[in-house]
Design a protein around this motif. Structure first.
Motif, PDB file in Angstrom:
ATOM      1  N   CYS A 158       2.655   2.358   2.442  1.00 19.34           N
ATOM      2  CA  CYS A 158       2.426   3.093   3.689  1.00 19.34           C
ATOM      3  C   CYS A 158       3.720   3.515   4.367  1.00 19.34           C
ATOM      4  CB  CYS A 158       1.580   2.266   4.655  1.00 19.34           C
ATOM      5  SG  CYS A 158       2.490   1.015   5.566  1.00 19.34           S
TER       6      CYS A 158
ATOM      7  N   PRO B  73       1.668   8.068   6.648  1.00 14.66           N
ATOM      8  CA  PRO B  73       0.949   6.875   6.195  1.00 14.66           C
ATOM      9  C   PRO B  73       1.215   5.591   6.993  1.00 14.66           C
ATOM     10  CG  PRO B  73       2.772   7.349   4.709  1.00 14.66           C
ATOM     11  CD  PRO B  73       2.738   8.462   5.727  1.00 14.66           C
ATOM     12  N   ALA B  74       2.326   5.510   7.720  1.00 14.55           N
ATOM     13  CA  ALA B  74       2.640   4.252   8.417  1.00 14.55           C
ATOM     14  C   ALA B  74       1.819   4.125   9.688  1.00 14.55           C
ATOM     15  CB  ALA B  74       4.125   4.201   8.758  1.00 14.55           C
ATOM     16  N   CYS B  75       1.501   2.899  10.066  1.00 14.79           N
ATOM     17  CA  CYS B  75       0.784   2.694  11.317  1.00 14.79           C
ATOM     18  C   CYS B  75       1.418   1.542  12.079  1.00 14.79           C
ATOM     19  CB  CYS B  75      -0.695   2.408  11.069  1.00 14.79           C
ATOM     20  SG  CYS B  75      -1.688   2.678  12.557  1.00 14.79           S
TER      21      CYS B  75
ATOM     22  N   ASN C 260       5.075   7.959  12.672  1.00 12.94           N
ATOM     23  CA  ASN C 260       5.864   8.689  11.670  1.00 12.94           C
ATOM     24  C   ASN C 260       6.395   9.971  12.295  1.00 12.94           C
ATOM     25  OD1 ASN C 260       4.671   7.538   8.729  1.00 12.94           O
ATOM     26  ND2 ASN C 260       3.198   7.487  10.394  1.00 12.94           N
TER      27      ASN C 260
ATOM     28  N   PHE D 248       2.330  -3.443  16.751  1.00 10.69           N
ATOM     29  CA  PHE D 248       3.783  -3.581  16.584  1.00 10.69           C
ATOM     30  C   PHE D 248       4.431  -2.679  17.609  1.00 10.69           C
ATOM     31  CE2 PHE D 248       7.854  -2.338  14.625  1.00 10.69           C
ATOM     32  CZ  PHE D 248       8.390  -3.590  14.344  1.00 10.69           C
TER      33      PHE D 248
ATOM     34  N   HIS E   2      -3.157  -2.439  14.191  1.00 11.25           N
ATOM     35  CA  HIS E   2      -4.170  -2.749  13.198  1.00 11.25           C
ATOM     36  C   HIS E   2      -5.523  -2.724  13.883  1.00 11.25           C
ATOM     37  CE1 HIS E   2      -5.253  -3.916   9.232  1.00 11.25           C
ATOM     38  NE2 HIS E   2      -5.914  -4.976   9.650  1.00 11.25           N
TER      39      HIS E   2
ATOM     40  N   THR F  34       0.824  -1.203   0.000  1.00 13.76           N
ATOM     41  CA  THR F  34       0.000   0.000   0.000  1.00 13.76           C
ATOM     42  C   THR F  34       0.860   1.255   0.000  1.00 13.76           C
ATOM     43  OG1 THR F  34      -0.107   0.137   2.413  1.00 13.76           O
ATOM     44  CG2 THR F  34      -1.805  -1.175   1.329  1.00 13.76           C
TER      45      THR F  34
ATOM     46  N   ARG G 121      -6.168  -0.595   5.298  1.00 19.73           N
ATOM     47  CA  ARG G 121      -5.016   0.192   4.904  1.00 19.73           C
ATOM     48  C   ARG G 121      -4.871   0.338   3.389  1.00 19.73           C
ATOM     49  NH1 ARG G 121      -1.293   1.490   8.141  1.00 19.73           N
ATOM     50  NH2 ARG G 121      -1.347   3.215   6.699  1.00 19.73           N
ATOM     51  N   LYS G 122      -5.677  -0.408   2.638  1.00 25.04           N
ATOM     52  CA  LYS G 122      -5.532  -0.316   1.184  1.00 25.04           C
ATOM     53  C   LYS G 122      -6.393   0.802   0.604  1.00 25.04           C
ATOM     54  CE  LYS G 122      -4.362  -5.095   0.093  1.00 25.04           C
ATOM     55  NZ  LYS G 122      -4.815  -6.327  -0.538  1.00 25.04           N
TER      56      LYS G 122
ATOM     57  N   TRP H 170      -3.697  -6.916  16.031  1.00 23.98           N
ATOM     58  CA  TRP H 170      -2.296  -6.901  16.447  1.00 23.98           C
ATOM     59  C   TRP H 170      -1.771  -5.487  16.626  1.00 23.98           C
ATOM     60  CZ3 TRP H 170       0.835  -4.296  12.983  1.00 23.98           C
ATOM     61  CH2 TRP H 170       0.484  -4.316  11.619  1.00 23.98           C
TER      62      TRP H 170
END
Lengths: 74, 520
Positions: free
Chosen positions: A13, B80-82, B141, B205, B85, A11, B91-92, B203
């Motif tokens: 990301c 954009p990063a996470c 981020n 991270f 979830h 994606t 996320r798409k 989950w």
């Protein structure tokens, strides 16, 4: 072997990029790619490959069978 | 902490109303924080808020319901990063025609974002707030987020900065948040019990490891609450967002409200789950439903007390631009921004415009108070009704029924008017012709209302609304909403007393789930 990113699922990301201990990941055309020469599968760094653990889309960072298994230097 | 806490649990099988009654004595949502009665709120103004808090939120559309009629905000998508979830997120997703959190058309670099902010601030002088809210987590981020803040603080120092986070890494960044003068932070907290959390978060991270199940939820809730406590201690205003997921955390959110209130959060925003199958989220695909309008309002009412509830949230895109309820992001695409040469930031014009807005705003408050003062004591009654209003902003009834993409909902009682939410609808009128098939969906969206105020309405929808028991009212066209609503309510009470009408409760209403097509 090294890990690779399946481009069609990525994606873009950017979550994986800063987590890679080998700085093997970079962006290309809006998605991320792994440089197989730099990838050590995170051996010696972490218990699990960081790109796999952080990627939001399952089965996107996978083992690339085209490369021999990484062996950590003794 | 969580093991022994007897919370309003899931799976108790009791209807929501019953449980809400049981916990009614907990109204006020827990003990007040160590600062004493740190009164807080979003609704009317300084009366129910500490002056220093009011000063911080009075021009912030997301923090003050009153301000959202007058001031605009923008989000820039640089993060954009996470690192976690959520089952309500996909996320798409990337869509131009949809308005909901996490959806964007383009991701920006901090430099692009900064230029965009200047361009928007010059075009929309009432834009006072810049937020970073994803898609992804701004604090997953940190480099991009804080670089963006740094660039904007340099060139447009009058713009307020805020960010919205899942809270996982929040404790690591509180000092930086403070240093960058970010005085508003939103934390999304959907649970304080890992048993509940495991059904929301597959989950997380954390510290180079992926955690799942109860362990993931336990770490997340500990970090979120610690981060909230640290923000409060640092004097940073914290708002809490919660997603109401029927059968999973709906009853539990009362417990969440108590937990965040006691840690100094000043505003709680409980939002309905958005989960259509086409969104491709886990909840969307497994058929998890969102709450109805009445269920959402009942929960918000139950949590209301010392801590005000935010009710004007539009669950906007992560790259939204403009007033809440309108989206002008399409006017400011990266392509258009890139084409602009130097953007000149005109702080003087912005200030002059905002002074005009302030005088209009004071006029509105005065009109409301005058109308309220006329409500005599013999008009005290238990009757409450909801009124839907078609408005373009400025607190006035100034939108044509057929052009409304949302209706703002006010609850009227003898205590006055209270904003309780908004309902998004499809445009009834497109290109001047009423679309017959959309009218039933409009009626469903405001079915709990007794009247709908509009600037103008055609004959056909007027008849259909009447048939559905909703009074279409166009005589307050271009007047102030709350003043008009109080006048209408007084007349309504008089009619009930003279037996001209019989007061009846209305039914429930739908919360719209699909794509938001902007009125452009």
């Amino acid at each position: 072997m090294a890990y690779k990113i399946i481009a069609s699922q990525c994606t873009g990301c950017s979550a994986c990029e800063p987590e890679c201990p080998n700085v093997a990941i970079r962006e290309k055309n809006g998605v991320f790619i792994i440089d197989p020469k730099k990838c050590t599968e995170c051996l010696g760094h972490f218990d699990e490959p960081q790109c796999v653990a952080v990627c939001p889309v399952d089965l996107t960072c996978v083992i690339d069978n085209a490369f021999p298994r990484y062996v950590a230097p003794v | 902490m969580q093991a022994n806490t007897e919370h309003i649990g899931i799976d108790t099988g009791k209807p929501l109303e019953q449980l809400l009654e049981k916990i009614a004595d907990h109204k006020g949502c827990g003990t007040s924080s160590d600062g004493g009665k740190a009164s807080c709120g979003s609704s009317d103004g300084p009366a129910d808020m500490a002056p220093e808090v009011w000063e911080k939120v009075k021009n912030h559309p997301c923090y003050s319901e009153e301000a959202h009629h007058h001031y605009a905000r923008m989000h820039v998508a640089v993060a954009p990063a996470c690192n976690i979830h959520c089952n309500y997120c996909n996320r798409k997703y990337d869509c131009a025609n949809e308005s909901r959190p996490g959806v964007v058309s383009e991701k920006l670099t901090p430099e692009q974002a900064s230029k965009k902010v200047l361009a928007v601030a010059s075009a929309i002088p009432q834009m006072t707030v810049l937020g970073i809210a994803g898609p992804g987590d701004p604090l997953a981020n940190p480099a991009k987020t804080f670089k963006t803040f740094e660039l904007i603080a340099k060139t447009a120092p009058d713009i307020k900065l805020c960010l919205s986070t899942n809270g996982l890494t929040l404790p690591d960044h509180v000092d930086t948040i403070k240093a960058f003068n970010v005085d508003h932070v939103t934390i999304t907290i959907n649970m304080v019990d890992p048993e509940v959390g495991q059904h929301i978060y597959p989950w997380i991270f954390y510290k180079n490891k992926r955690y799942t199940g109860i362990e993931a939820a336990r770490i997340l809730t500990e970090r979120q609450l610690l981060g909230l406590e640290m923000l409060t201690a640092a004097g940073v205003l914290a708002k809490i967002n919660s997603v109401m997921i029927p059968g999973i955390n709906d009853k539990h959110l009362v417990e969440v409200n108590r937990a965040v209130k006691s840690r100094g959060a000043f505003l709680h925003n409980i939002m309905p789950l958005i989960s259509a199958p086409e969104h491709g989220t886990v909840f969307g695909l497994n058929g998890q439903r969102g709450p109805s309008a009445q269920e959402l309002k009942a929960l918000q009412d139950a949590c209301e007390g010392e801590m005000n509830m935010m009710r004007h949230c539009r669950q906007c895109r992560a790259d939204a631009v403009g007033l809440l309820g309108e989206d002008r992001s399409a006017e400011f695409t990266t392509e258009k921004i890139d084409e602009m040469s130097e953007v000149v930031y005109d702080a003087e014009t912005r200030k002059a415009y905002q002074e005009l807005v302030e005088s209009e705003r004071l006029e509105k408050v005065a009109a409301k108070e005058a109308a309220l003062a006329e409500m005599s004591d013999d008009e005290v009654s238990d009757i409450k009704i909801l009124i839907a209003v078609a408005t373009k902003g400025q607190g006035r009834v100034n939108e044509h029924f057929g052009h409304a993409t949302e209706f703002q909902i006010y609850e009227m009682s003898s205590a006055g008017s209270k904003f309780v939410g908004h309902r998004r609808v499809d445009l009834y009128c497109q290109g001047g012709f009423g679309e017959e098939e959309t009218l039933p969906s409009v009626v469903r969206a405001i079915n709990d209302c007794h009247a709908v105020f509009v600037a103008k309405i055609g004959g056909c929808p007027r008849d259909e609304l009447k048939a559905a028991g909703i009074d279409p009212v166009d005589r307050f066209a271009h007047e102030f909403i709350e003043e008009s609503a109080i006048t209408y309510f007084k007349e309504y009470l008089a009619k009930v007393r003279s037996h001209e009408v019989v007061h009846e409760m209305r039914g429930d209403a739908d919360i719209r789930q699909g794509a938001y097509i902007s009125a452009a």
